[in-house]
Design a protein around this motif. Structure first.
Motif, PDB file in Angstrom:
ATOM      1  N   THR A 153       0.827  -1.208   0.000  1.00 10.10           N
ATOM      2  CA  THR A 153       0.000   0.000   0.000  1.00 10.10           C
ATOM      3  C   THR A 153       0.865   1.264   0.000  1.00 10.10           C
ATOM      4  OG1 THR A 153      -0.073   0.181   2.418  1.00 10.10           O
ATOM      5  CG2 THR A 153      -1.756  -1.226   1.358  1.00 10.10           C
ATOM      6  N   GLU A 154       0.219   2.369  -0.254  1.00  6.32           N
ATOM      7  CA  GLU A 154       0.874   3.678  -0.154  1.00  6.32           C
ATOM      8  C   GLU A 154       1.424   3.884   1.256  1.00  6.32           C
ATOM      9  OE1 GLU A 154       2.024   7.597  -1.419  1.00  6.32           O
ATOM     10  OE2 GLU A 154       1.328   5.893  -2.595  1.00  6.32           O
ATOM     11  N   THR A 155       0.693   3.421   2.245  1.00  5.80           N
ATOM     12  CA  THR A 155       1.149   3.552   3.627  1.00  5.80           C
ATOM     13  C   THR A 155       2.448   2.790   3.847  1.00  5.80           C
ATOM     14  OG1 THR A 155      -1.113   3.856   4.405  1.00  5.80           O
ATOM     15  CG2 THR A 155       0.515   3.173   6.050  1.00  5.80           C
ATOM     16  N   HIS A 156       2.566   1.581   3.276  1.00  3.94           N
ATOM     17  CA  HIS A 156       3.831   0.851   3.366  1.00  3.94           C
ATOM     18  C   HIS A 156       4.977   1.702   2.810  1.00  3.94           C
ATOM     19  CE1 HIS A 156       1.329  -2.990   3.300  1.00  3.94           C
ATOM     20  NE2 HIS A 156       2.075  -3.133   4.378  1.00  3.94           N
ATOM     21  N   LEU A 157       4.779   2.267   1.620  1.00  3.91           N
ATOM     22  CA  LEU A 157       5.826   3.043   0.950  1.00  3.91           C
ATOM     23  C   LEU A 157       6.220   4.265   1.784  1.00  3.91           C
ATOM     24  CD1 LEU A 157       6.416   3.756  -2.690  1.00  3.91           C
ATOM     25  CD2 LEU A 157       6.129   5.733  -1.209  1.00  3.91           C
ATOM     26  N   VAL A 158       5.244   5.029   2.233  1.00  2.85           N
ATOM     27  CA  VAL A 158       5.523   6.267   2.971  1.00  2.85           C
ATOM     28  C   VAL A 158       6.153   5.958   4.330  1.00  2.85           C
ATOM     29  CG1 VAL A 158       4.459   8.301   4.038  1.00  2.85           C
ATOM     30  CG2 VAL A 158       3.766   7.585   1.735  1.00  2.85           C
ATOM     31  N   THR A 159       5.649   4.937   5.000  1.00  4.65           N
ATOM     32  CA  THR A 159       6.212   4.565   6.299  1.00  4.65           C
ATOM     33  C   THR A 159       7.652   4.093   6.149  1.00  4.65           C
ATOM     34  OG1 THR A 159       4.030   3.972   7.147  1.00  4.65           O
ATOM     35  CG2 THR A 159       5.929   3.076   8.326  1.00  4.65           C
ATOM     36  N   HIS A 160       7.915   3.281   5.134  1.00  2.77           N
ATOM     37  CA  HIS A 160       9.282   2.815   4.896  1.00  2.77           C
ATOM     38  C   HIS A 160      10.213   4.001   4.622  1.00  2.77           C
ATOM     39  CE1 HIS A 160      12.540   0.211   3.545  1.00  2.77           C
ATOM     40  NE2 HIS A 160      12.709   1.080   2.578  1.00  2.77           N
ATOM     41  N   ALA A 161       9.784   4.917   3.772  1.00  8.20           N
ATOM     42  CA  ALA A 161      10.605   6.096   3.458  1.00  8.20           C
ATOM     43  C   ALA A 161      10.885   6.913   4.716  1.00  8.20           C
ATOM     44  CB  ALA A 161       9.921   6.953   2.401  1.00  8.20           C
ATOM     45  N   GLY A 162       9.860   7.100   5.532  1.00  6.29           N
ATOM     46  CA  GLY A 162      10.041   7.864   6.764  1.00  6.29           C
ATOM     47  C   GLY A 162      10.934   7.162   7.765  1.00  6.29           C
ATOM     48  N   ASN A 163      10.775   5.853   7.892  1.00  5.80           N
ATOM     49  CA  ASN A 163      11.590   5.090   8.851  1.00  5.80           C
ATOM     50  C   ASN A 163      13.054   5.044   8.445  1.00  5.80           C
ATOM     51  OD1 ASN A 163       9.480   4.486  10.580  1.00  5.80           O
ATOM     52  ND2 ASN A 163       9.054   2.503   9.651  1.00  5.80           N
ATOM     53  N   THR A 164      13.328   4.973   7.155  1.00  2.00           N
ATOM     54  CA  THR A 164      14.713   4.826   6.693  1.00  2.00           C
ATOM     55  C   THR A 164      15.366   6.145   6.284  1.00  2.00           C
ATOM     56  OG1 THR A 164      14.038   4.440   4.396  1.00  2.00           O
ATOM     57  CG2 THR A 164      14.235   2.493   5.835  1.00  2.00           C
ATOM     58  N   GLY A 165      14.550   7.157   6.014  1.00  2.00           N
ATOM     59  CA  GLY A 165      15.088   8.409   5.495  1.00  2.00           C
ATOM     60  C   GLY A 165      15.368   8.356   4.004  1.00  2.00           C
ATOM     61  N   ASP A 166      14.954   7.287   3.342  1.00  2.00           N
ATOM     62  CA  ASP A 166      15.175   7.129   1.906  1.00  2.00           C
ATOM     63  C   ASP A 166      14.050   7.834   1.159  1.00  2.00           C
ATOM     64  OD1 ASP A 166      15.530   6.369  -0.733  1.00  2.00           O
ATOM     65  OD2 ASP A 166      15.859   4.257  -0.278  1.00  2.00           O
ATOM     66  N   MET A 167      14.295   9.077   0.813  1.00  2.00           N
ATOM     67  CA  MET A 167      13.297   9.912   0.137  1.00  2.00           C
ATOM     68  C   MET A 167      13.653  10.100  -1.336  1.00  2.00           C
ATOM     69  SD  MET A 167      11.092  10.653   2.425  1.00  2.00           S
ATOM     70  CE  MET A 167      10.933  10.585   4.195  1.00  2.00           C
ATOM     71  N   ASN A 168      14.120   9.047  -1.967  1.00  2.00           N
ATOM     72  CA  ASN A 168      14.510   9.080  -3.371  1.00  2.00           C
ATOM     73  C   ASN A 168      13.352   9.596  -4.231  1.00  2.00           C
ATOM     74  OD1 ASN A 168      15.073   8.125  -6.118  1.00  2.00           O
ATOM     75  ND2 ASN A 168      16.723   6.964  -5.173  1.00  2.00           N
ATOM     76  N   GLU A 169      13.658  10.450  -5.178  1.00  2.00           N
ATOM     77  CA  GLU A 169      12.638  11.014  -6.081  1.00  2.00           C
ATOM     78  C   GLU A 169      11.838   9.922  -6.798  1.00  2.00           C
ATOM     79  OE1 GLU A 169      11.928  14.659  -7.015  1.00  2.00           O
ATOM     80  OE2 GLU A 169      12.531  14.350  -4.922  1.00  2.00           O
TER      81      GLU A 169
END
Length: 151
Positions: free
Chosen positions: A25-41
């Motif tokens: 889900t979108e929530t998986h993606l956003v949570t993963h990005a927030g937890n890891t700091g991986d905000m790749n474009e």
């Protein structure tokens, strides 16, 4: 860990198993990005990703791996038999995972080697989507106990 109890001596090279599916889900993606700091474009900017060869935002490959591990933990591992996760020998990402994909893990026992109190089992894990794409392939090692002797 809530999977069935599978001891080292219950497993043979060539055995196969399949997990249930999980929809990314979108929530998986956003949570993963927030937890890891991986905000790749590529993952975080839909307009940017639309102009790439993917045409949309693929999820982070480590997110696919993490969901794979969760599926394995809930459907395969059990505290009575598993000593611990022992490692990862190889991983490749032959195709992207996208939000909305439902993934399933297919496991095959490819090697076993004795190590008290049981042994190290190597699994070939293949993650596939509901539309048949293989999105992750790796070799996972698990330290698994031998069946206890009955007194």
């Amino acid at each position: 860990m809530s999977g069935p109890v599978r001891y080292y001596d219950d497993l043979s090279v060539g055995d196969t198993f399949e997990t249930r599916g999980r929809t990314i889900t979108e929530t998986h993606l956003v949570t993963h990005a927030g937890n890891t700091g991986d905000m790749n474009e590529l993952q975080m900017n839909a307009a940017y990703a639309a102009d790439t060869e993917f045409g949309e935002r693929p999820v982070h490959a480590p997110l696919t791996y993490s969901v794979m591990e969760g599926l394995i933990t809930s459907d395969f591992r059990n505290e009575a038999s598993n000593v611990c996760y022992y490692g990862l020998d190889s991983m490749r990402i032959p195709a992207p995972t996208f939000v909305g994909d439902t993934i399933t893990v297919n496991r095959e026992v490819v090697d076993k080697r004795d190590k008290s109190p049981g042994g190290i089992v190597t699994f070939r894990d293949e993650v596939t989507t509901d539309d048949g794409r293989t999105v992750l392939v790796c070799e996972t090692l698990e330290y698994i106990r031998t069946r206890p002797e009955v007194e």
